[in-house]
Design a protein around this motif. Sequence first.
Motif, PDB file in Angstrom:
ATOM      1  N   ILE A 635      -9.770  -3.478   8.814  1.00 57.56           N
ATOM      2  CA  ILE A 635      -8.643  -4.361   9.147  1.00 57.56           C
ATOM      3  C   ILE A 635      -9.025  -5.308  10.284  1.00 57.56           C
ATOM      4  CG2 ILE A 635      -6.335  -4.384  10.189  1.00 57.56           C
ATOM      5  CD1 ILE A 635      -5.783  -1.772   8.590  1.00 57.56           C
ATOM      6  N   SER A 639      -9.399  -9.245   9.536  1.00 54.85           N
ATOM      7  CA  SER A 639      -8.433 -10.086  10.262  1.00 54.85           C
ATOM      8  C   SER A 639      -9.161 -11.188  11.027  1.00 54.85           C
ATOM      9  CB  SER A 639      -7.599  -9.237  11.223  1.00 54.85           C
ATOM     10  OG  SER A 639      -6.804  -8.306  10.525  1.00 54.85           O
ATOM     11  N   HIS A 665      -5.169  -2.543   4.521  1.00 54.27           N
ATOM     12  CA  HIS A 665      -3.886  -2.045   5.021  1.00 54.27           C
ATOM     13  C   HIS A 665      -3.342  -0.950   4.114  1.00 54.27           C
ATOM     14  CE1 HIS A 665      -3.227  -5.675   7.764  1.00 54.27           C
ATOM     15  NE2 HIS A 665      -3.070  -4.608   8.523  1.00 54.27           N
ATOM     16  N   GLY A 670      -0.613   1.805   5.149  1.00 52.83           N
ATOM     17  CA  GLY A 670       0.465   0.824   5.128  1.00 52.83           C
ATOM     18  C   GLY A 670       0.627   0.205   3.760  1.00 52.83           C
ATOM     19  N   GLU A 673       2.825  -3.030   3.591  1.00 53.91           N
ATOM     20  CA  GLU A 673       2.139  -4.214   4.123  1.00 53.91           C
ATOM     21  C   GLU A 673       1.014  -4.640   3.187  1.00 53.91           C
ATOM     22  OE1 GLU A 673       0.188  -5.777   8.346  1.00 53.91           O
ATOM     23  OE2 GLU A 673       0.661  -3.641   8.060  1.00 53.91           O
ATOM     24  N   GLY A 674       0.300  -3.644   2.615  1.00 50.20           N
ATOM     25  CA  GLY A 674      -0.776  -3.958   1.688  1.00 50.20           C
ATOM     26  C   GLY A 674      -0.269  -4.682   0.457  1.00 50.20           C
TER      27      GLY A 674
END
Length: 744
Positions: A635, A639, A665, A670, A673-674
């Motif tokens: 991540i 990012s 994610h 998550g 969120e993914g």
Amino acid sequence: MSAAHPAGGDGIPPSHLLPASGPGTDNRLSDSTLYGPSVQAGRINGGVHFHEATPLAPPVPRQLLPVPATFTDRESDLAALINQIGELPDYTVRMVVITGPGGVGKTTLANRLLHQVSTEYGGGQLYADLHGYAPEGPARTSEVLARFLRSLRPGAQPASVEELAAWWRSVTASQPDRPAIVLLDNARNAAQVRALLPGGRGHLVVVTSRDRLAELAPDGAILHRLKPFDEAAARQYLTRCLGEHRVSREAGAAAQITRRAAGSPMALALTVTYLAAAPDRPFADLVSGAPSSAPAGPSHPHSADQETAVNHALDQSYWSLPRSTPTPAVYRRMASVFTVDFDVPLTAAACNLTCAEAETVLEQLHERNLIELHRESASRGRVYRFHDTARAHARALATREATFGELEEILQRALDFYLTTSSAAEKILTPTHRPLRRDYVYPPAESIAFADDATALAWLYSQRDNLLYALRAAAAAGLDLSTWQLAHAIWPLLRSSHDYELWTESHELGLQAARRCGDRAAEVEMLSTWGVGLRGAGNFEAAAETFAAVLQLAREEQDPRAEAQALHELGSVNLHCGRPAEAEGFLLQARQQRIELGRTSESDSEQLTYRRGVAITNVCLGQAQLELHRPAEAIETLSAARTTLLDIQDAFDAARALAWLARAHAAGGGPGEGEEEGRRAVAECDAAGSERWRAHSRELLGHTLREGGRADLARSLYEEAVGIYAAVSRRDEDRVRRHLQELS
């Protein structure tokens, strides 16, 4: 967790994008048409939803040649063939083989036949000249298959002949209610034909050949031997073209003309053109003998009757050309050029003329039937070619009349034209492609100026076959500089088309030439871009070996840019091979090398190049960390990559980074969120116009939904991905089909 990789991999953009090799890559989409399913994205309550738009299919190919208005005396042949075709069963591929000597009208009859029945075949009309009797030898089966597939399914293609043939049969079998027409012109043997037969049923294949090809009879082929015109038909042709009054006025001389033509339509056409150019010229002048400036006897005294007649008529037409103009020389010179066809700019360059002069000369040669108008091209203008017999005639003249070094000069001029123009397209399409030297002996006086990316790419595509023949001609002549420089210059064509046969052959020839020249920079570049092609074709182990060789050379030459690229590519290939730990080691080295290069670079453009290179490496590194079950690190890495790519306005690679960030994610606990990021990635990939990543982003989102227990939604996304992949990559399509089977 399984993270699937599309063919070409991360760092290998889709066929519509035109990146460069090396750490600096330029991905741009310009005036592209997208084929296959089109998906539009919208927002509902802050979320992204998808709905299918009307698919844009590639245009149905219409490649048949026009039929001349003076089509004569073949009505009985036409009626017999149509009747025989109607009697063939519709559960197989129907085949007609039209044979006869050169110039007897086989291609004209074949085109007339296919135009007549074309309304019954909605799958399109495909044409290929197999060059069975060309001095350079017949066209390669893989070249013809690739051309046919590009007409029906634009996008990446398999690398081997066997895979191409299998895909060709699959594609043509996929629409049983829309059979196609295929014209295979100038076949040399039955094996050439069998390798190109479509799959499925109901298609009509018409073959022309000088040989009987009796071996095709057991395949159910209709074998039709086309005979020469009889005297009545020959007279009818003269009358249609020259008028009843003129032919009747000199009936005796007209009869001698038709007898001397031996029933050959080509010989008659050349004679008619010669007489039509001078309406007051008596037929008797032609019958009395050849012009005084012509050599005694035809150029090919041992040919069969019809071929002798054709060559006599070619001699007549050639020696009637005004000697004070460049027209005779252009006829000879262009026949000795390696290309399958030619246009005004190439003719001007090869013959040292202005484009205006070349245009005038080509029109004169066409008016006299010494060359054929092959097609009108949006990117090239009028494109001409020789009939095989005319080319052989002109080449014999060129060999006999050439001055010392003239043929070598023609070859170098033509090669310099292709190198100059390809390099101009390369500069526009891939401005960050690593520049290498260019050496010209005869740079064209009038260069082609491309207005934009689209026109540059269209020119490269339209010249694909000629570029391949240019590479072969340069290599055969031992012109090593021209060979490797041309292989380097066609980079944007290779990256856009994923034409792995052209990729492989150009790099085999280019690498050998670079090594003979002792040019280590060229050798490194040839190896590096060959490795990219091997990886794109799915030959990952061979790609790894190639990039290892690049790494060794780069270190020996103390070339940090090439070293960083080789490290990055080794990391990417190891990812493809399922070795994430090895991939991570290479990628960490590549990232550090690129960071250092960015710090020491002197210009803003170089800093931008290396900044982007770091981000691209981070996209791959994040995938490796994800495969190693370290989602938190992935991540952070992904990012950072996305932030940089958005900052430098690289929307396509930012979308790729987001697709992988979504997977990270989801893996890190998550899933919501993914999923949200995955849907945004699909929308961004759609907007970027990348067919491969339109499909792959759906595939990755499907993995997330599948892991979350939402099999129906995952299946829907996999099915969409299959539909898109079908047009660009069979290997990727097969992989997603396996995902669907696993769901079942």
